[in-house]
Enzyme design. Structure first.
Site, PDB file in Angstrom:
ATOM      1  N   PRO A   2       0.756  -1.194   0.143  1.00  0.00           N
ATOM      2  CA  PRO A   2       0.018  -0.051   0.053  1.00  0.00           C
ATOM      3  C   PRO A   2       0.877   1.239   0.033  1.00  0.00           C
ATOM      4  O   PRO A   2       1.855   1.164   0.629  1.00  0.00           O
ATOM      5  CB  PRO A   2      -0.867  -0.020   1.223  1.00  0.00           C
ATOM      6  CG  PRO A   2      -0.343  -1.271   2.107  1.00  0.00           C
ATOM      7  CD  PRO A   2       0.690  -1.996   1.268  1.00  0.00           C
ATOM      8  N   GLU A   3       0.420   2.416  -0.755  1.00  0.00           N
ATOM      9  CA  GLU A   3       1.049   3.607  -0.627  1.00  0.00           C
ATOM     10  C   GLU A   3       0.170   4.678  -0.413  1.00  0.00           C
ATOM     11  O   GLU A   3      -0.770   4.335   0.160  1.00  0.00           O
ATOM     12  CB  GLU A   3       1.497   3.717  -2.130  1.00  0.00           C
ATOM     13  CG  GLU A   3       2.439   2.660  -2.694  1.00  0.00           C
ATOM     14  CD  GLU A   3       2.786   2.872  -4.284  1.00  0.00           C
ATOM     15  OE1 GLU A   3       3.239   3.756  -4.768  1.00  0.00           O
ATOM     16  OE2 GLU A   3       2.960   2.000  -4.926  1.00  0.00           O
ATOM     17  N   LYS A  72       3.658   6.219   4.978  1.00  0.00           N
ATOM     18  CA  LYS A  72       2.776   5.143   5.002  1.00  0.00           C
ATOM     19  C   LYS A  72       2.196   4.456   6.303  1.00  0.00           C
ATOM     20  O   LYS A  72       1.746   3.373   6.351  1.00  0.00           O
ATOM     21  CB  LYS A  72       3.500   4.043   4.025  1.00  0.00           C
ATOM     22  CG  LYS A  72       3.642   4.252   2.881  1.00  0.00           C
ATOM     23  CD  LYS A  72       4.515   3.179   2.018  1.00  0.00           C
ATOM     24  CE  LYS A  72       4.887   3.718   0.750  1.00  0.00           C
ATOM     25  NZ  LYS A  72       5.928   2.661   0.217  1.00  0.00           N
ATOM     26  N   ARG A 294      13.686  -3.222  -8.149  1.00  0.00           N
ATOM     27  CA  ARG A 294      12.302  -3.029  -8.507  1.00  0.00           C
ATOM     28  C   ARG A 294      12.040  -3.127 -10.002  1.00  0.00           C
ATOM     29  O   ARG A 294      12.977  -2.823 -10.530  1.00  0.00           O
ATOM     30  CB  ARG A 294      11.876  -1.773  -7.860  1.00  0.00           C
ATOM     31  CG  ARG A 294      12.001  -1.634  -6.450  1.00  0.00           C
ATOM     32  CD  ARG A 294      11.428  -2.499  -5.484  1.00  0.00           C
ATOM     33  NE  ARG A 294       9.936  -2.545  -5.365  1.00  0.00           N
ATOM     34  CZ  ARG A 294       9.375  -1.940  -4.733  1.00  0.00           C
ATOM     35  NH1 ARG A 294      10.051  -0.982  -3.645  1.00  0.00           N
ATOM     36  NH2 ARG A 294       7.886  -1.757  -4.561  1.00  0.00           N
TER      37      ARG A 294
END
Ligand SMILES: [Zn+2]
Length: 304
Positions: A2-3, A72, A294
């Protein structure tokens, strides 16, 4: 993971559901998920001795006064001199069930993921509120945590000192972004924007989308960008984050809102998660590239 839009969506959900409620009891099923004190929580943790029981005793009979967010991290201000920090990390979920409600949720947002009644085998902490409602913390991969900190020790929480400005706040300016960029000339722009020290709350999904809309390749080195290009990125950051927030986040992997429903922004993704598919603008193929471990997705035609 989640961001900002997803965590903010959860914050709003918690504000609607648990603020003002008294914690009657807490069941800690997996003590390594909880921690006491301001120290950074490592991904390698033990189930400790008595940690879960201490956590339970501290929280019993406290009221949730407000729910804030920094980056976050969810910040629950409790009655008494305590603050509960919750980080969902990779796969953490917070699901609320009304008094008497039997909540069933998917573990993943896939067609084949079964719906399971809560609590299930990935439920590690359960809050029982005095009105009979419940809040479940589920986490498949167990990197998330709940960390109870005394209000007098909040300043020692390292993440709060190290997080850059909130991208939807007035503290986030183009001048600030350019100044930070001058310190990391050889980094790719995507890695730069994903650094929590630069700006809080932007990860893999939203950096991909921001660079698409700004028309900039994610693998460009920071030093090669002209001021006008930085301006495009700077303007896209709040625009994309606000659109995603309005859609209540992106349900990719295992993000759900506190009521168990999905976020809708995933349908609007232009590049994230669309590798190999057609670009909506030029109909070329979306490519992927590895950047610092990433994966970045981008359109080689629309992004230069
Ligand atoms: Zn394109």
């Amino acid at each position: 993971m989640p961001e900002l839009p997803e965590v903010e969506t959860i914050r709003r959900g918690l504000s609607r559901t648990v603020v003002g409620k008294m914690i009657k009891d807490v069941e800690v099923r997996l003590p390594k998920i909880v921690s006491l004190g301001p120290a950074v929580v490592s991904n390698i943790r033990s189930n400790g001795t008595g940690k879960g029981e201490k956590f339970r005793k501290f929280l019993k009979n406290l009221k949730v006064e407000s729910v804030k967010r920094r980056g976050k991290m969810l910040v629950l201000d409790l009655s008494g001199p305590f603050t509960l920090l919750i980080h969902l990390k990779m796969t953490g979920q917070l699901i609320y069930a009304k008094p008497g409600e039997r909540k069933e949720v998917k573990i993943f947002k896939t067609q084949t993921s079964p719906r399971m009644a809560l609590p299930h085998k990935y439920t590690h902490v359960i809050f029982d509120f005095a009105d009979g409602s419940h809040l479940y913390f589920n986490d498949l991969r167990q990197f998330g945590y709940l960390r109870l900190v005394g209000d007098d020790a909040l300043e020692q929480v390292r993440e709060f000192r190290e997080y850059g400005p909130e991208p939807l706040s007035g503290k986030f300016s183009l001048a600030y972004l350019l100044e930070r960029a001058s310190r990391r000339p050889n980094l790719s722009v995507k890695q730069f924007l994903m650094e929590p020290k630069v700006v809080a709350g932007i990860g893999n999904i939203y950096s991909d989308e921001i660079f698409y809309w700004a028309g900039i390749r994610p693998d460009r080195k920071v030093r090669t960008l002209k001021k006008l290009e930085w301006r495009r990125i700077y303007l896209m950051i709040p625009k994309i984050l606000k659109e995603a927030l309005a859609a209540r986040g992106s349900s990719v992997g295992d993000f759900f809102q506190v009521d168990g429903s999905e976020g809708k922004y995933g349908r609007k993704h232009r590049v994230y998660g669309r590798y190999g598919r057609r670009c909506h603008t030029c109909h070329g193929e979306i490519k992927k590239i590895k950047l610092g471990g990433r994966t970045a997705s981008y359109c080689p035609v629309c992004q230069r």
